[in-house]
Design a protein around this motif. Structure first.
Motif, PDB file in Angstrom:
ATOM      1  N   ALA A 281     -45.673  16.018  69.765  1.00  0.00           N
ATOM      2  CA  ALA A 281     -46.946  16.774  68.836  1.00  0.00           C
ATOM      3  C   ALA A 281     -46.370  16.933  67.531  1.00  0.00           C
ATOM      4  O   ALA A 281     -45.263  17.007  67.182  1.00  0.00           O
ATOM      5  CB  ALA A 281     -46.686  18.361  69.498  1.00  0.00           C
ATOM      6  N   ALA A 284     -47.584  22.296  63.222  1.00  0.00           N
ATOM      7  CA  ALA A 284     -47.484  22.696  61.966  1.00  0.00           C
ATOM      8  C   ALA A 284     -46.155  23.433  61.586  1.00  0.00           C
ATOM      9  O   ALA A 284     -45.671  24.198  62.199  1.00  0.00           O
ATOM     10  CB  ALA A 284     -48.644  23.690  62.041  1.00  0.00           C
ATOM     11  N   ASP A 285     -45.814  23.350  60.517  1.00  0.00           N
ATOM     12  CA  ASP A 285     -44.555  23.755  59.803  1.00  0.00           C
ATOM     13  C   ASP A 285     -44.660  25.229  59.634  1.00  0.00           C
ATOM     14  O   ASP A 285     -43.717  26.231  60.102  1.00  0.00           O
ATOM     15  CB  ASP A 285     -43.934  23.115  58.782  1.00  0.00           C
TER      16      ASP A 285
HETATM   17  O1  C5P Z   1     -39.007  18.962  61.761  1.00  0.00           O
HETATM   18  P1  C5P Z   1     -40.113  17.935  61.768  1.00  0.00           P
HETATM   19  O2  C5P Z   1     -41.515  18.521  62.173  1.00  0.00           O
HETATM   20  O3  C5P Z   1     -40.113  16.728  61.035  1.00  0.00           O
HETATM   21  O4  C5P Z   1     -39.567  17.415  63.529  1.00  0.00           O
HETATM   22  C1  C5P Z   1     -40.450  16.624  64.173  1.00  0.00           C
HETATM   23  C2  C5P Z   1     -40.067  16.607  65.765  1.00  0.00           C
HETATM   24  O5  C5P Z   1     -39.711  18.199  65.954  1.00  0.00           O
HETATM   25  C3  C5P Z   1     -41.099  16.193  66.415  1.00  0.00           C
HETATM   26  O6  C5P Z   1     -40.569  15.660  67.829  1.00  0.00           O
HETATM   27  C4  C5P Z   1     -41.933  17.466  66.644  1.00  0.00           C
HETATM   28  O7  C5P Z   1     -42.916  17.278  67.859  1.00  0.00           O
HETATM   29  C5  C5P Z   1     -41.007  18.590  66.909  1.00  0.00           C
HETATM   30  N1  C5P Z   1     -41.171  19.901  66.312  1.00  0.00           N
HETATM   31  C6  C5P Z   1     -41.374  20.820  67.165  1.00  0.00           C
HETATM   32  N2  C5P Z   1     -41.758  22.074  66.788  1.00  0.00           N
HETATM   33  C7  C5P Z   1     -42.041  22.282  65.428  1.00  0.00           C
HETATM   34  C8  C5P Z   1     -41.939  21.242  64.613  1.00  0.00           C
HETATM   35  C9  C5P Z   1     -41.409  19.744  65.168  1.00  0.00           C
HETATM   36  O8  C5P Z   1     -41.269  20.744  68.404  1.00  0.00           O
HETATM   37  N3  C5P Z   1     -42.210  23.277  64.975  1.00  0.00           N
END
Ligand code: C5P
Length: 404
Positions: A281, A284-285
């Protein structure tokens, strides 16, 4: 890049016994051929009451066989010859009577005869039952079904719904497209047999007010392809999906969520019950710190409202912290320096495998290229259809599970 032909090089004997569902078998021949298979039709006498051998011959572009005394075979042994080069026998429709015959190992006409005479190790038998719901539910049919399963026969369906007789219930034959998908799945190597896989896919949607929100361009296609590939490889799959309009892969349990918080709440309690967690997925940060109940209106000042944001929890990192965590696979969608970012992400999130891809090049596309980064180094899965990559990734994960 178009999807590969899924049944290229496969030769399938399509057996038909008597039932109104014979009309679906005409389309089934087409579906199997569209995926690259060659199809040899064999019909019981009862099947020929529902659709003519001429129709099936024209569609399959091959002679149709209807009885064991067929003199067209030089050795007069159609019941042997027909299955020797076949990859599978699929009987669709399989009537209650035909299943009863098979369960007893009877062989008094060509189709049951060839089922009995097929090389059992090399040429699997699949049945697509089709009958009235009372016939299906009858203890005799259920007894025969159990016997057939015990003998190694694979049963496809049946579905529930409207029946030709006007009744509603279990016993409808699967549709041609569904049967074709079942055949494709059947031939996949069962790398993940007995394993449970949890996967997140798609974007999240973070509400600003009741009508607006922040989201991203993730289509969910890669995650849905992995869910399908894992299911076809024998895993029990739960897919937690953000807002996407993709169809759910067959036999996959889907949980729809909207926001990162909802995705987090759905995933964390499920994760410890799974062997593998794949986070595809695009979460969203950040999210708006508050979502009002009313739409934010322009106030005429010409100034845009400022929207305070707060960070979302990291689902993957939180799963990776669980005691008895599943084998965790993260994705890294980057715009540059893929290998370096993927390596860093692997360390930061403390997961054994990170799969890198170039975000802008893959979002919404049907194809992709992947870079696998684990403790041993890097491995490229070159540009291909997402389903092909998903199958290769599933095989890679299975290998690592074996080593773990
Ligand atoms: O930190 P970033 O978003 O780049 O990392 C990507 C990975 O972390 C993906 O596997 C994404 O599904 C997961 N992710 C998550 N929860 C978040 C942000 C990213 O599981 N809040």
């Amino acid at each position: 890049m178009s999807e590969p032909l899924e049944l290229q090089g496969r030769h399938i004997v399509l057996g038909m016994s008597g039932g109104i569902a014979c009309f679906k078998s005409a389309e089934l021949v087409r579906e199997l051929q569209r995926q690259g298979a060659t199809v040899q039709v064999v019909m019981t006498e009862a099947a020929t009451q529902f659709i003519t051998p001429v129709t099936m011959q024209a569609l399959s572009n091959r002679n149709v066989y209807t009885h064991q005394w067929d003199t067209r075979e030089p050795n007069a042994m159609a019941h042997i010859n027909l299955t020797r080069g076949a990859d599978a026998v699929l009987v669709a429709p399989a009537s209650a009577d035909f299943m009863a015959k098979l369960a007893q190992g009877r062989a008094d006409e060509l189709l049951s005869l060839l089922c009995l005479a097929r090389p059992i190790e090399r040429c699997p038998l699949l049945l697509a039952p089709a009958m009235n719901r009372e016939m299906w539910a009858h203890p005799a049919t259920q007894r025969n079904l159990a016997q057939l399963r015990a003998d190694g026969t694979h049963i496809l369906g049946p579905a529930a719904g409207d029946q030709a007789c006007g009744e509603v219930g279990d016993g409808r034959m699967l549709e041609a497209q569904e049967l074709c998908a079942e055949m494709v799945a059947f031939f996949q190597p069962k790398h993940l047999a007995g394993k449970r896989l949890l996967i997140t896919a798609g974007p999240t949607f973070e509400a600003i007010d009741p009508v607006r929100g922040i989201t991203n361009l993730s289509s969910g296609k890669m995650g849905f392809a992995i869910a399908r590939a894992a299911q076809e490889a024998g895993a029990e799959v739960t897919l937690v999906a953000g807002p996407v309009s993709l169809p759910t892969p067959r036999h996959v349990k889907r949980i729809d969520v909207r926001s990162a918080l909802q995705m987090h709440a759905a995933v964390l309690p499920l994760a410890p019950r799974h062997d593998v967690f794949v986070a595809t997925a695009a979460v969203a940060d950040w999210r708006p710190a508050e979502c009002g109940t009313q739409k934010i209106k322009k106030d005429g000042s010409g100034r845009a409202p400022s929207i305070p944001m707060t960070e979302n929890p990291d689902i993957l990192a939180d799963v990776a912290k669980l005691p008895g965590r599943p084998y965790c696979v993260g994705f890294a969608a980057e715009s540059h320096e893929l290998a370096r970012h993927a390596r860093e992400k692997r360390q930061r999130k403390n997961v054994p495998l990170i799969v890198g891809n170039i975000g802008p090049a893959t979002f919404g596309q049907d194809d992709n290229a992947l870079l696998l980064v684990d403790e041993h180094g890097e491995r490229e899965l070159p540009h291909a259809a997402k389903l092909s990559l998903a199958r290769a990734l599933v095989a890679e994960i299975a290998q690592r599970l074996g080593r773990a």
